[in-house]
Write a protein that holds these residues in place. Structure first.
Motif: not given
Length: 87
Positions: A73-79
């Motif tokens: 599983v992989v995800t892309e996010f910004e804090y």
């Protein structure tokens, strides 16, 4: 960990549940036990509630034989900062 079912609030959330459904790819389940029958979702990525999730993906990858009994599983996010600097 996300505080669900408990009165304690958590700063963590599950991106798969929170991201727009158009940005989720792949099967819900993760565990297949080398049997080609994807079952439970037992692996998670947790992030802080200040993150903006772009997409989330479960890779249904089999190259000859599975390399693991779990799908990746992989995800892309910004804090963003929880605290704003005050001048």
């Amino acid at each position: 960990m996300t505080g669900t079912g408990d009165s304690t609030e958590s700063p963590l959330f599950d991106p798969r549940r929170e991201v727009d459904t158009d940005s989720v790819y792949g099967p819900w389940g993760i565990f297949h036990g080398f049997m080609n029958d994807i079952k439970d979702r037992i692996d998670y990525i947790f992030t802080l509630d200040t993150a903006t999730v772009d997409w989330y993906r479960t890779f249904d990858v089999q190259e000859g034989n599975y390399r693991s009994d779990h799908l990746p599983v992989v995800t892309e996010f910004e804090y963003s900062s929880r605290y704003r600097h005050q001048e």
